[in-house]
Design a protein around this motif. Structure first.
Motif, PDB file in Angstrom:
ATOM      1  N   ALA A  30       0.825  -1.214   0.000  1.00  0.00           N
ATOM      2  CA  ALA A  30       0.000   0.000   0.000  1.00  0.00           C
ATOM      3  C   ALA A  30       0.855   1.257   0.000  1.00  0.00           C
ATOM      4  O   ALA A  30       0.448   2.296  -0.525  1.00  0.00           O
ATOM      5  N   LEU A  31       2.051   1.191   0.600  1.00  0.00           N
ATOM      6  CA  LEU A  31       2.942   2.353   0.620  1.00  0.00           C
ATOM      7  C   LEU A  31       3.456   2.704  -0.774  1.00  0.00           C
ATOM      8  O   LEU A  31       3.728   3.866  -1.060  1.00  0.00           O
ATOM      9  N   THR A  32       3.588   1.714  -1.638  1.00  0.00           N
ATOM     10  CA  THR A  32       4.198   1.950  -2.944  1.00  0.00           C
ATOM     11  C   THR A  32       3.198   2.332  -4.018  1.00  0.00           C
ATOM     12  O   THR A  32       3.572   2.946  -5.025  1.00  0.00           O
ATOM     13  N   GLN A  33       1.911   1.976  -3.821  1.00  0.00           N
ATOM     14  CA  GLN A  33       0.949   2.127  -4.926  1.00  0.00           C
ATOM     15  C   GLN A  33      -0.468   2.008  -4.393  1.00  0.00           C
ATOM     16  O   GLN A  33      -0.755   1.156  -3.549  1.00  0.00           O
ATOM     17  N   TYR A  80      -6.880   3.126   2.278  1.00  0.00           N
ATOM     18  CA  TYR A  80      -6.172   1.861   2.044  1.00  0.00           C
ATOM     19  C   TYR A  80      -4.957   1.744   2.962  1.00  0.00           C
ATOM     20  O   TYR A  80      -4.707   0.695   3.576  1.00  0.00           O
ATOM     21  N   LEU A  81      -4.187   2.824   3.092  1.00  0.00           N
ATOM     22  CA  LEU A  81      -3.015   2.831   3.967  1.00  0.00           C
ATOM     23  C   LEU A  81      -3.408   2.611   5.425  1.00  0.00           C
ATOM     24  O   LEU A  81      -2.768   1.825   6.141  1.00  0.00           O
ATOM     25  N   GLN A 133       8.182  -7.162   0.454  1.00  0.00           N
ATOM     26  CA  GLN A 133       6.795  -6.803   0.153  1.00  0.00           C
ATOM     27  C   GLN A 133       6.641  -5.329  -0.224  1.00  0.00           C
ATOM     28  O   GLN A 133       5.543  -4.911  -0.579  1.00  0.00           O
ATOM     29  N   LEU A 134       7.726  -4.584  -0.174  1.00  0.00           N
ATOM     30  CA  LEU A 134       7.683  -3.186  -0.593  1.00  0.00           C
ATOM     31  C   LEU A 134       7.777  -3.166  -2.118  1.00  0.00           C
ATOM     32  O   LEU A 134       8.819  -2.906  -2.704  1.00  0.00           O
ATOM     33  N   ARG A 135       6.644  -3.443  -2.760  1.00  0.00           N
ATOM     34  CA  ARG A 135       6.679  -3.650  -4.213  1.00  0.00           C
ATOM     35  C   ARG A 135       5.380  -3.196  -4.857  1.00  0.00           C
ATOM     36  O   ARG A 135       4.339  -3.120  -4.220  1.00  0.00           O
ATOM     37  N   ARG A 136       5.508  -2.935  -6.156  1.00  0.00           N
ATOM     38  CA  ARG A 136       4.350  -2.584  -6.977  1.00  0.00           C
ATOM     39  C   ARG A 136       3.854  -3.800  -7.754  1.00  0.00           C
ATOM     40  O   ARG A 136       4.473  -4.861  -7.732  1.00  0.00           O
TER      41      ARG A 136
END
Length: 322
Positions: free
Chosen positions: A163-166, A201-202, A303-306
């Motif tokens: 959620a942080l990335t996109q 979402y975040l 998991q920091l991914r788009r």
């Protein structure tokens, strides 16, 4: 509206549909007709005009006259022009306790089972007072509602680092459980570069809530020149659009989200607070040492991914450069 029992999430939960209108009279009638056709009938519409110069308010007042008293309520509080995020934030303040919320755009057409299907999907995953957010894909259309494609696939099990990335939670598809409404309302407004949908979402994912991503479209999403936010259909177009925008806008939003979430850390799961603190430290480290720190963090936080490979490569580059 009926009252929910013991906070249980079911198709019997009342819904507040939140609608902010701004010069949207052209498509408003079609949207309102689709709301009237919902198979989940326990809803009210809370709406406000954000400084329009067309006859949108008149259309909504005519719609209200066709419904039972109180089912279509205008919110007149606040300045005439607030912008999208603040307008929805103001509408959230007027949602009765125990109600779910559905965000609504002025130019879409909902499928008749949109609310019912959203509740069913959340009910299958969520029990009691756990915050839950439902979102879905959309059938993309031209201005005349002729289908032109489907919005990109959503990840099966979205996580907080994702959620942080996109943002995958397109606002017009979002349904919030009563517990999620309480969570989001208390944390408004979002950071300046983030809209209400991404912020919801975040917060829900950060608090350890349930995020349901439905890959069946729930509405017709018009694409036209006045869209506040468009929806490219292909991953390459999305990646290219992101590349053209450049890193500054995204990284400003990314930093703003990290800082504002840390200000709300009392509602976050411990592992998500730890994630944010590590990101804050890495982003604050200057120069080449910062590049190395952020590269290592990406290696640790898988998991920091788009969603797609191309988008992920762009994100990694921007994140490392800071």
């Amino acid at each position: 509206m009926n009252s929910p029992e013991n906070g249980a999430l079911s198709s019997g939960v009342p819904v507040c549909i939140l609608l902010s209108v701004y010069n949207g009279a052209t498509y408003l009638e079609a949207l309102l007709q689709s709301l009237a056709r919902q198979t989940h009938t326990d809803w009210i519409l809370l709406w406000r005009d954000d400084g329009s110069r067309d006859d949108g308010r008149a259309i909504l007042h005519r719609f209200a006259s066709l419904l039972a008293p109180g089912r279509c309520r205008e919110i007149t509080q606040g300045k005439k022009r607030l912008g999208v995020a603040q307008s929805f934030g103001l509408l959230l303040e007027h949602v009765p306790e125990g109600c779910a919320v559905a965000f609504c755009d002025q130019d879409d057409v909902w499928f008749p089972d949109k609310l019912e299907r959203g509740f069913a999907a959340m009910s299958a995953r969520c029990k009691g007072q756990v915050p839950a957010l439902y979102c879905s894909r959309q059938t993309l259309t031209d201005a005349d509602l002729q289908p032109i494609g489907v919005s990109p696939m959503l990840p099966h099990d979205p996580t907080f680092p994702m959620a942080l990335t996109q943002n995958i939670a397109t606002g017009c598809t979002v349904l919030l459980s009563p517990a999620a409404v309480t969570l989001v309302r208390a944390a408004m407004p979002p950071p300046p570069d983030t809209l209400h949908d991404w912020w919801s979402y975040l917060l829900v994912s950060g608090a350890g809530g349930v995020v349901v991503a439905d890959n069946r479209p729930s509405l017709y999403y018009r694409q036209h020149q006045s869209n506040a936010v468009g929806a490219p259909t292909h991953w390459f177009r999305r990646a290219l659009a992101a590349f053209r925008r450049g890193p500054s806008l995204f990284m400003r939003a990314f930093r703003g989200n990290v800082m504002r979430l840390l200000a709300q850390q009392q509602v976050l799961q411990e592992q998500n607070r730890t994630c944010l603190l590590a990101l804050q430290k890495a982003l604050a480290t200057p120069g080449m040492v910062g590049w190395v720190a952020r590269y290592r963090l990406l290696r640790q936080m898988r998991q920091l991914r788009r969603a797609t490979f191309a988008e992920q490569q762009i994100f990694c580059l921007w994140f490392i450069l800071g």
